[in-house]
Design a protein around this motif. Structure first.
Motif, short mmCIF file in Angstrom:
data_model
loop_
_atom_site.label_atom_id
_atom_site.label_comp_id
_atom_site.label_asym_id
_atom_site.label_seq_id
_atom_site.Cartn_x
_atom_site.Cartn_y
_atom_site.Cartn_z
N ALA A 176 0.88 -1.17 0.00
CA ALA A 176 0.00 0.00 0.00
C ALA A 176 0.91 1.21 0.00
N MET A 177 1.18 1.66 -1.24
CA MET A 177 2.32 2.53 -1.40
C MET A 177 2.29 3.86 -0.68
N CYS A 178 1.19 4.55 -0.76
CA CYS A 178 1.33 5.89 -0.21
C CYS A 178 0.82 5.99 1.22
N ALA A 179 -0.02 5.08 1.61
CA ALA A 179 -0.67 5.26 2.90
C ALA A 179 0.30 5.34 4.07
N ARG B 202 -2.55 13.45 1.46
CA ARG B 202 -2.54 12.02 1.14
C ARG B 202 -3.37 11.75 -0.09
N LEU B 203 -4.52 12.38 -0.11
CA LEU B 203 -5.42 12.17 -1.24
C LEU B 203 -4.75 12.66 -2.53
N ASN B 204 -4.18 13.87 -2.45
CA ASN B 204 -3.55 14.43 -3.65
C ASN B 204 -2.39 13.58 -4.12
N SER B 205 -1.63 13.11 -3.17
CA SER B 205 -0.49 12.30 -3.55
C SER B 205 -0.94 11.03 -4.28
N VAL C 157 -9.83 5.96 -4.43
CA VAL C 157 -8.80 6.13 -3.40
C VAL C 157 -9.43 5.96 -2.02
N LEU C 158 -10.60 6.58 -1.85
CA LEU C 158 -11.24 6.49 -0.54
C LEU C 158 -11.68 5.06 -0.25
N ASP C 159 -12.28 4.44 -1.29
CA ASP C 159 -12.74 3.06 -1.10
C ASP C 159 -11.59 2.12 -0.77
N SER C 160 -10.44 2.43 -1.35
CA SER C 160 -9.33 1.49 -1.13
C SER C 160 -8.43 1.93 0.01
N LYS C 161 -8.92 2.85 0.79
CA LYS C 161 -8.19 3.33 1.98
C LYS C 161 -6.80 3.82 1.62
N PHE C 162 -6.76 4.63 0.60
CA PHE C 162 -5.52 5.28 0.17
C PHE C 162 -4.45 4.31 -0.36
N ASP C 163 -4.87 3.18 -0.78
CA ASP C 163 -3.92 2.24 -1.39
C ASP C 163 -3.99 2.43 -2.91
N VAL C 164 -2.96 3.06 -3.46
CA VAL C 164 -2.98 3.44 -4.87
C VAL C 164 -3.15 2.23 -5.77
N GLN C 165 -2.42 1.20 -5.42
CA GLN C 165 -2.45 0.02 -6.28
C GLN C 165 -3.88 -0.53 -6.38
N LYS C 166 -4.51 -0.60 -5.23
CA LYS C 166 -5.86 -1.16 -5.24
C LYS C 166 -6.84 -0.20 -5.91
N ALA C 167 -6.59 1.08 -5.68
CA ALA C 167 -7.47 2.06 -6.30
C ALA C 167 -7.39 1.95 -7.82
N LEU C 168 -6.18 1.77 -8.32
CA LEU C 168 -6.00 1.63 -9.76
C LEU C 168 -6.71 0.38 -10.27
N ASP C 169 -6.53 -0.68 -9.54
CA ASP C 169 -7.19 -1.91 -9.95
C ASP C 169 -8.70 -1.73 -10.00
N LEU C 170 -9.15 -1.03 -9.01
CA LEU C 170 -10.58 -0.81 -8.91
C LEU C 170 -11.09 -0.06 -10.13
N VAL C 171 -10.39 1.03 -10.45
CA VAL C 171 -10.82 1.86 -11.57
C VAL C 171 -10.74 1.07 -12.87
N LEU C 172 -9.60 0.40 -13.06
CA LEU C 172 -9.39 -0.29 -14.33
C LEU C 172 -10.29 -1.52 -14.49
N SER C 173 -10.60 -2.13 -13.36
CA SER C 173 -11.39 -3.35 -13.50
C SER C 173 -12.89 -3.09 -13.42
N GLN C 174 -13.27 -1.83 -13.25
CA GLN C 174 -14.68 -1.57 -13.07
C GLN C 174 -15.52 -2.07 -14.24
N GLY C 175 -14.98 -1.86 -15.43
CA GLY C 175 -15.71 -2.28 -16.62
C GLY C 175 -15.94 -3.77 -16.66
N SER C 176 -14.90 -4.49 -16.27
CA SER C 176 -14.99 -5.95 -16.44
C SER C 176 -15.20 -6.68 -15.13
N LYS C 177 -15.68 -5.94 -14.15
CA LYS C 177 -15.78 -6.50 -12.81
C LYS C 177 -16.61 -7.78 -12.75
#
Ligand code: GDP
Length: 683
Positions: free
Chosen positions: A49-52, A65-68, A90-110
């Motif tokens: 969880a890179m930035c948290a 934190r959010l901006n970063s 970001v909020l849903d993933s508790k500031f974990d960038v990696q998970k947030a990215l996954d979330l965004v990218l996988s939303q379409g194919s969830k």
């Protein structure tokens, strides 16, 4: 490829001030790759969880934190996702960038993912799940945790492993000169944050410098291969060393798959990086997220067609502590082989680095551009198609796959394919390749056709029934490895690790090594102990000829070791000399070679200034008989016996004893003027 660096470097340049090229390696924030230096990997190992966490430690506020996190996400997503969506992720993933990215990218194919993979869970629960299921071996071993390697692979988490051989524009030393900066450079190991900044800065400033510097001084570029992992020292003393049957073990290793070192060569812009980048992508070695990032960035740079090329080119740029990355290295598997892939630069300024890559290769893929006029440009004098072909053959490569690329540009015309293969065929025969060892494959690197599966386009299938590129790679015959000979490893890179010792990387040219063994370094003629061995990022107990490894060494001062040193068996050491005799084949030169001629000796990982001390005789090309003693000069195409004097001592082997370590190339003023084999070591 140098061209992309320029573009890329331009984008990054202004963001960084420090141009310390010796800064610590830092890779792209999202593609976890082992090409980072020790301390950086260490810092990430336990903190996916890179930035948290770091931010929390440093007392950053909520907004910071959010901006970063958003900044980091924008690097991957650019403007393709609305900010609100990113904030939510970001909020849903508790500031974990990696998970947030996954979330965004996988939303379409969830939905699909969920049904396919039960491990995919809702955000909030994800940390554990993602750690448990982080895309198979790559991430598992990178994170350094004892995780279950059998856990299901999640395709979107697969990351490419890329190592780079670098040309450091600032490291203008050659041969065995020890730049004391190495110590400083490695000193960064204790200052991860600083390393982080300096690396980025070095990449940014270096990218621009590299092209111009290398253009000015191609012959003095020092090549170093940076392995992308921190070897985990395996504690094992020499007392407990087991006797192993290397040949039997080699057959069992990698699930019975043989290791093969493959170099990709060809004229600049032939499509080498695109071809191999796309191949890696199709093989699942590049994650969707990384690919998405490259697509976005290449679009932004107005070079959308370079997205696949950046799989090999770009990742290195962001990771390298040197100025220019030259030979990208990565690993992939075919049905029967584990391939170490080296993507050599096509630009003529980078030929010295291409030589280093090719010197470590067993087989090669020569990429040519089928487009009208382009094949011809690469093939004529001054183009790199001929020079590369000649170089790899002179360096001992006997099997070649020719990818006749960009066939989409000529509508997959059989006539064009035949025209190219017949022209190349004649040349390759002259260069010394057996017809049966050369295969021609029509490809489209950009379209991905005929790469990992046979091309489907009817324009192709109506006349081509042969192998696709991957099948051809799989059918290469692995060369005989000199495992029975005394141990030899030529150092391609030296760096400090976390522990007490330091690491060297390079290809084992002969023999084998076990953890705990004593080794002799030549020069400086000092011994040390191999505390750990890493092969393809995995700690291993032993490694043998043909393996690209990283050794953790103790009992020696890092300052004494340089790129080009040879580690060998103390009982059967390699010879070190400044004067040796050799049989050479003179290439297509304009100015005849006379006594006292200054050259640059390219041998394994070094390029060392030398002079042609004596012209001993001209030899008959096929019989080797002396046709003329003490010639006044040597001209193109001649075979000759000469004596060379190097500025500083070099560790060499006779060609008759160690084929792999007895070959070299001579260059002068940016051109390769001769290939040679060592026949006698004087002093
Ligand atoms: P390299 O210098 O040999 O590594 O070449 P690159 O991989 O950087 O490719 C140079 C250019 O050729 C890029 O714009 C690619 O998009 C383009 N290219 C590469 N392969 C193909 C192909 O198969 N078809 C077409 N039409 N363009 C290609």
């Amino acid at each position: 490829m140098s061209r992309h660096r320029n573009v890329r470097g331009y984008n990054y340049d202004e963001d960084f001030e420090d141009d310390d090229v010796y800064g610590q390696s830092v890779e792209d924030d999202y593609c976890i790759s082992p090409s980072t230096a020790a301390q950086f990997i260490y810092s990430r190992r336990d903190k996916p969880a890179m930035c948290a966490e770091p931010l929390e430690e440093e007392g950053y506020g909520y907004e910071a934190r959010l901006n970063s996190c958003l900044d980091q996400m924008r690097e991957v997503l650019a403007e393709s996702v609305p900010e609100q969506k990113m904030v939510q992720a970001v909020l849903d993933s508790k500031f974990d960038v990696q998970k947030a990215l996954d979330l965004v990218l996988s939303q379409g194919s969830k939905q699909n993912v969920k049904t396919k993979n039960e491990d995919t869970v809702t955000v909030g629960k994800t940390t554990k799940e993602f750690q448990r299921n982080p895309g198979g071996a790559n991430v598992l071993q990178f994170n350094g945790k004892a995780r279950d390697s059998q856990s299901a692979r999640m395709e979107s988490e697969i990351v490419p492993k890329i190592t780079k051989m670098t040309v450091s524009g600032k490291k203008q030393s050659m041969g065995f000169e020890v730049p004391c900066v190495i110590a400083e450079e490695n000193g960064h190991a204790n200052t991860p944050q600083k390393g982080l900044l300096t690396e980025d800065a070095s990449v940014a400033s270096g990218v621009l410098q590299a092209v111009s510097k290398s253009a000015l001084l191609p012959q003095v570029a020092q090549v170093s291969e940076e392995q992308n992992m921190v070897p985990t020292p395996v504690k094992k003393s020499s007392k407990t060393k087991l006797q192993i049957d290397v040949k039997a073990e080699l057959e069992k290793r990698q699930g019975g798959k043989q290791l093969l070192n493959l170099v990709v060569i060809g004229h600049v812009d032939a499509g080498k990086s695109t071809l191999m980048g796309h191949l890696l992508y199709l093989l699942g070695n590049v994650n969707k997220r990384t690919m998405h990032k490259y697509e976005q960035e290449s679009k932004k740079a107005g070079k959308a067609s370079f997205a696949y090329a950046w799989v090999l080119d770009e990742t290195g740029e962001e990771r390298e502590r040197g100025v220019t990355m030259d030979v990208g290295m990565t690993k992939f598997e075919t049905k029967t082989k584990v391939i170490t892939l080296m993507d050599a630069p096509g630009h003529k300024d980078f030929i010295p680095n291409m030589i280093t890559g090719a010197a470590q290769a067993d087989v090669a893929i020569l990429v040519v551009d089928a487009s009208r006029g382009e094949f011809e440009a690469g093939f004529e004098t001054g183009g790199q198609t001929r020079e590369h072909g000649l170089l790899v053959r002179s360096l001992g490569v006997t099997q070649l796959a020719v990818a006749v690329n960009k066939m989409d540009q000529v509508n997959w015309q059989q006539e064009r394919f035949q025209e190219i293969t017949s022209k190349l065929g004649q040349f390759l025969k002259q260069a010394g390749f057996k017809e049966s060892d050369v295969a021609y494959i029509p490809t489209s690197g950009l379209g991905g056709e005929n790469l990992v599966t046979r091309g489907q386009s009817s324009d192709l299938t109506q006349w081509y029934k042969g192998k696709c590129l991957l099948e051809q790679i799989d059918s290469f015959k692995p060369p005989q490895r000199s495992v029975d000979k005394p141990f030899r490893l030529c150092v391609a890179d030296v760096f400090k690790d976390q522990g007490s010792g330091f690491c060297v990387t390079g290809k084992i040219e002969a023999g084998y090594i076990q953890v705990g063994e004593r080794l002799l370094a030549m020069p400086p003629n000092e011994t040390c102990t191999a505390k750990g061995i890493t092969l393809h990022d995995e700690p291993v107990d032993w490694a043998a000829a043909g393996d690209h490894v990283s050794l953790t060494l103790t009992g020696m001062d890092i300052i004494k070791i340089n790129v080009g040193c040879v580690f060998c068996d103390p009982k059967e050491p390699i010879k070190v000399c400044t004067r040796f005799r050799a049989r050479v084949l003179i290439f297509n030169i304009e100015v005849p070679i006379t006594k006292g001629f200054p050259v640059l000796l390219h041998y394994q990982t070094i390029s060392e200034p030398a002079t042609i001390r004596k012209l001993l005789s001209v030899l008959h090309k096929s019989t080797g008989e002396v046709t003329k003693k003490k010639p006044k000069f040597l001209s193109k195409g001649q075979n000759a016996l000469i004596e060379l004097q190097t500025q500083r001592p070099v560790a060499l082997e006779l060609y008759k004893d160690f084929k792999e370590l007895g070959r070299f190339m001579l260059r002068y003023s940016g051109s390769t003027i001769a290939a040679g084999v060592v026949t006698e070591i004087k002093e």
